[in-house]
Design a protein around this motif. Structure first.
Motif, PDB file in Angstrom:
ATOM      1  N   SER A  27      27.366 -99.757 -22.256  1.00  0.00           N
ATOM      2  CA  SER A  27      27.193 -98.644 -23.201  1.00  0.00           C
ATOM      3  C   SER A  27      27.204 -99.150 -24.651  1.00  0.00           C
ATOM      4  O   SER A  27      26.498 -98.614 -25.517  1.00  0.00           O
ATOM      5  CB  SER A  27      28.288 -97.598 -22.994  1.00  0.00           C
ATOM      6  N   ARG A  30      24.809 -90.969 -17.111  1.00  0.00           N
ATOM      7  CA  ARG A  30      25.499 -89.906 -17.849  1.00  0.00           C
ATOM      8  C   ARG A  30      25.681 -90.302 -19.310  1.00  0.00           C
ATOM      9  O   ARG A  30      25.466 -89.512 -20.228  1.00  0.00           O
ATOM     10  CB  ARG A  30      26.863 -89.638 -17.193  1.00  0.00           C
ATOM     11  N   PHE A  31      26.073 -91.559 -19.520  1.00  0.00           N
ATOM     12  CA  PHE A  31      26.252 -92.038 -20.896  1.00  0.00           C
ATOM     13  C   PHE A  31      24.935 -91.909 -21.678  1.00  0.00           C
ATOM     14  O   PHE A  31      24.918 -91.418 -22.810  1.00  0.00           O
ATOM     15  CB  PHE A  31      26.729 -93.504 -20.921  1.00  0.00           C
ATOM     16  N   GLU A  88      24.026 -88.271 -22.618  1.00  0.00           N
ATOM     17  CA  GLU A  88      24.921 -87.750 -23.652  1.00  0.00           C
ATOM     18  C   GLU A  88      24.657 -88.443 -24.991  1.00  0.00           C
ATOM     19  O   GLU A  88      24.587 -87.804 -26.048  1.00  0.00           O
ATOM     20  CB  GLU A  88      26.368 -87.958 -23.194  1.00  0.00           C
ATOM     21  N   ARG A  91      21.544 -87.176 -26.622  1.00  0.00           N
ATOM     22  CA  ARG A  91      21.761 -85.829 -27.175  1.00  0.00           C
ATOM     23  C   ARG A  91      22.464 -85.937 -28.539  1.00  0.00           C
ATOM     24  O   ARG A  91      22.080 -85.281 -29.513  1.00  0.00           O
ATOM     25  CB  ARG A  91      22.607 -85.003 -26.201  1.00  0.00           C
ATOM     26  N   GLU A  92      23.467 -86.807 -28.604  1.00  0.00           N
ATOM     27  CA  GLU A  92      24.221 -87.015 -29.838  1.00  0.00           C
ATOM     28  C   GLU A  92      23.349 -87.585 -30.959  1.00  0.00           C
ATOM     29  O   GLU A  92      23.444 -87.170 -32.118  1.00  0.00           O
ATOM     30  CB  GLU A  92      25.400 -87.979 -29.577  1.00  0.00           C
ATOM     31  N   SER A 116      21.414 -78.218 -22.886  1.00  0.00           N
ATOM     32  CA  SER A 116      21.854 -78.583 -24.241  1.00  0.00           C
ATOM     33  C   SER A 116      21.037 -79.765 -24.766  1.00  0.00           C
ATOM     34  O   SER A 116      20.719 -79.832 -25.960  1.00  0.00           O
ATOM     35  CB  SER A 116      23.343 -78.917 -24.253  1.00  0.00           C
ATOM     36  N   LEU A 117      20.660 -80.688 -23.894  1.00  0.00           N
ATOM     37  CA  LEU A 117      19.834 -81.822 -24.318  1.00  0.00           C
ATOM     38  C   LEU A 117      18.423 -81.333 -24.679  1.00  0.00           C
ATOM     39  O   LEU A 117      17.876 -81.708 -25.725  1.00  0.00           O
ATOM     40  CB  LEU A 117      19.769 -82.885 -23.205  1.00  0.00           C
TER      41      LEU A 117
END
Ligand code: IPE
Ligand code: IPE
Ligand code: MG
Length: 239
Positions: A34, A77-78, A81, A84-85, A114-115
């Motif tokens: 990551s 998953r990372f 997310e 998205r951030e 949300s993404l």
């Protein structure tokens, strides 16, 4: 490599990058994968700034492939997310630079609402910008793109004889983009990995061993200088 070697009258109109090597970059430092993806973000902004300096109009980058779902669930998953951030935290900066951001790929139900909303917001905010069109390929696979094009051609009711290359190209995700002139892949891998297969028919390829987080605009200038030294023939003969 500096800007002096660049001929500004013949920079690529469209540049595409396979941003590869984040995991290995982290591994050589004893870090989790990551951290490599996080470090790769600076390289993406280097590529954007390099394109702005050169007046490249289109930049397409490969961020997550349809095959990347095969990775361990924590990494997937990372990545979802993290992306998205980035969209949320960096869209204003891209907007201020005059960059139009678009996301290309299949919007399937594995992507959280949300993404998708962050993708739409960033696209909407930056829609009027014209300095650089940055397409981020996310949940993108070229075979999926071509399959989606075939579906929409059938849906539109075309007769077989009406279907030519122009019709196929018009049904791809970004029909208005010119084909990439130059494709760069980092990390020493010499393959395409299902990126822009149709569009790359006559692209010039530039492979370098540098891992993506170490990529800077100087590597980009290097690639463009080599591109300018090549003779493109498109099946014809040298002029
Ligand atoms: C590229 O780096 C980023 C993605 C594919 C999401 P990798 O994660 O493929 O890094 P390596 O190739 O394992 O080093
Ligand atoms: C290609 O890199 C996809 C992205 C850069 C997002 P991969 O690391 O997934 O490609 P392979 O598996 O080495 O071919
Ligand atoms: Mg890789």
């Amino acid at each position: 490599m500096s800007l002096e070697r660049i001929d500004f009258s013949s920079v690529p109109r469209h540049l595409a990058c396979v941003m590869d090597g984040n995991g290995r970059w982290a591994a050589v430092r004893g870090l989790p994968r990551s951290k490599g993806h996080e470090a790769g973000l600076d390289a993406l902004f280097e590529a954007v700034d390099g394109c702005l300096e050169l007046s490249v109009k289109w930049l397409t980058v490969f961020a997550f492939s349809t095959e990347n779902w095969r990775r361990p669930v924590e990494e997937v998953r990372f990545l979802l997310e993290f992306n998205r951030e980035i969209l949320r935290r960096r869209r204003d900066e891209l907007n201020e630079k005059g960059v139009r951001l678009r996301i290309i790929g299949r919007r399937d139900r594995r992507l959280a609402g949300s993404l998708l909303r962050e993708m739409d917001k960033a696209a909407e905010l930056t829609a009027p910008n014209r300095r650089l069109i940055l397409s981020v390929a996310f949940n993108y696979g070229s075979r999926t793109e071509i399959t989606d094009a075939v579906r929409s051609i059938v849906k539109a009711g075309y007769e077989p004889a009406q279907i030519d290359e122009e019709v196929v190209a018009k049904h791809l995700y970004t029909p208005e983009a010119p084909d990439p002139d130059l494709v760069i892949r980092t990390s020493g891998e010499h393959r395409i990995s299902n990126f822009l297969l149709w569009q790359m028919a006559y692209s010039e390829m530039f492979f370098l061993d540098v891992l993506w987080p170490d990529f800077t605009r100087l590597h980009l200038f290097d690639a463009v200088a080599e591109y300018q030294a090549r003779q493109r023939r498109f099946g014809g003969l040298d002029q």
